[in-house]
Design an enzyme around this catalytic site. Sequence first.
Site, PDB file in Angstrom:
ATOM      1  CE  LYS A 289      -7.113 -10.732  18.599  1.00  0.00           C
ATOM      2  NZ  LYS A 289      -7.872 -11.131  19.777  1.00  0.00           N
TER       3      LYS A 289
ATOM      4  NE  ARG B  21      -8.273  -3.991  21.647  1.00  0.00           N
ATOM      5  CZ  ARG B  21      -7.019  -3.810  21.282  1.00  0.00           C
ATOM      6  NH1 ARG B  21      -6.422  -2.650  21.524  1.00  0.00           N
ATOM      7  NH2 ARG B  21      -6.351  -4.769  20.678  1.00  0.00           N
TER       8      ARG B  21
ATOM      9  CE  LYS C 235     -10.005 -10.137  15.934  1.00  0.00           C
ATOM     10  NZ  LYS C 235     -10.158 -10.453  17.306  1.00  0.00           N
TER      11      LYS C 235
HETATM   12  C1  PBG Z   1     -10.314 -10.763  22.346  1.00  0.00           C
HETATM   13  C2  PBG Z   1     -10.829 -10.356  21.017  1.00  0.00           C
HETATM   14  C3  PBG Z   1     -10.748  -9.119  20.347  1.00  0.00           C
HETATM   15  C4  PBG Z   1     -11.501  -9.257  19.187  1.00  0.00           C
HETATM   16  C5  PBG Z   1     -11.946 -10.562  19.134  1.00  0.00           C
HETATM   17  N1  PBG Z   1     -11.514 -11.239  20.263  1.00  0.00           N
HETATM   18  C6  PBG Z   1     -10.170  -7.830  20.775  1.00  0.00           C
HETATM   19  C7  PBG Z   1      -8.717  -7.666  20.959  1.00  0.00           C
HETATM   20  O1  PBG Z   1      -7.909  -8.548  20.683  1.00  0.00           O
HETATM   21  O2  PBG Z   1      -8.378  -6.595  21.470  1.00  0.00           O
HETATM   22  C8  PBG Z   1     -11.752  -8.183  18.172  1.00  0.00           C
HETATM   23  C9  PBG Z   1     -12.954  -8.355  17.319  1.00  0.00           C
HETATM   24  C10 PBG Z   1     -13.382  -7.151  16.587  1.00  0.00           C
HETATM   25  O3  PBG Z   1     -12.713  -6.102  16.561  1.00  0.00           O
HETATM   26  O4  PBG Z   1     -14.462  -7.225  15.984  1.00  0.00           O
HETATM   27  N2  PBG Z   1      -8.964 -10.929  22.456  1.00  0.00           N
END
Ligand code: PBG
Length: 325
Positions: free
Chosen positions: A194, A204, A247
């Site tokens: 990620k 967010r 991701k």
């Molecule tokens: C939580 C999380 C995030 C996303 C999925 N789980 C946000 C982040 O890491 O700030 C993002 C998913 C998306 O942008 O569709 N940590």
Amino acid sequence: MFPELRMRRLRMGEGIRALVRETMLSTDDLVYPLFVVHGRGRRESIGPMPGQLRLSVDQLVEEAREAHELGIKGVLLFGVPGRKDELGSEAYSDDGIVQRATRALKEALPELVVMADVCLCEYTTHGHCGVVVDGRVDNDRTLELMAKTAVSLASSGADVVAPSGMMDGQVRAIRRALDEEGFTEVAIMAYSAKYASCFYGPFREAAGSSPKFGDRRSYQMDPPNVREALLEMELDIREGADIVMVKPALAYLDVIRAAKERFLRPLAAYNVSGEYAMVKAAGRLGWMDEGIAMMEVLLGIKRAGADIILTYFAKDAARMLGRTT
Ligand code: PBG
């Protein structure tokens, strides 16, 4: 060589193109991410994610039912809590919003695979994915809370828990806790690679999870790195991940391809909120055909090697797939 060989021969009609088509997208590949809020009858739109909603549990069940009827096999839940605190306690509370939603979904739609995100950022006042000590995110203290969250979600009926906090050892901590509590059949889909990405911006806003100070670069990955991503995935598999994830997806197709060639675990790719927003925005401006762009994006992620695609387009894509087959 030309003129004996003519590549256009196999492109002359839809029939022949279908026969030589190498990659097929199916509703079986798609997981639909959903945002759930407290209350009843709530359907709140999300500015930068047109078509996506924050839903109360009753509405969520209907949305999931519609998706399931379109052939989608799984949903991924994100909670918008009623209260936030330093330690994100609603994340691991048995009457937390995702716990409630999970129970309702499993009761109404037992065949639907319910995946639940395991992270603290939506639940903490500071918006970081872990416990903050002296202005820094403390890895090992966060693990205990992630393990607790996973157990609470499993006991609410989640089929899959998906740790997304990018803490070292999170998969191991969760696997151990689940097994100790008897949840040996609950699977872990690890957000292994990620990246610290600007493409999470719309999410967010949807989840109210922006960090209140600093950024996530001390735990999420640096975008230029690919070998590091493979190491993250290898470690997660050794720690017990059943599914590994890359991701975001679109700017990281090379990472998806490299992971596919190297690992034997099912590979997920998250077509994140910013990727959704780009296609939606261009479609709205009349700059691209939204539907065709969506299918091209999803197919590209599949062709790169993803077995599972997490996408806000799940329902739209399922409708389009239903039309052509
Ligand atoms: C939580 C999380 C995030 C996303 C999925 N789980 C946000 C982040 O890491 O700030 C993002 C998913 C998306 O942008 O569709 N940590």
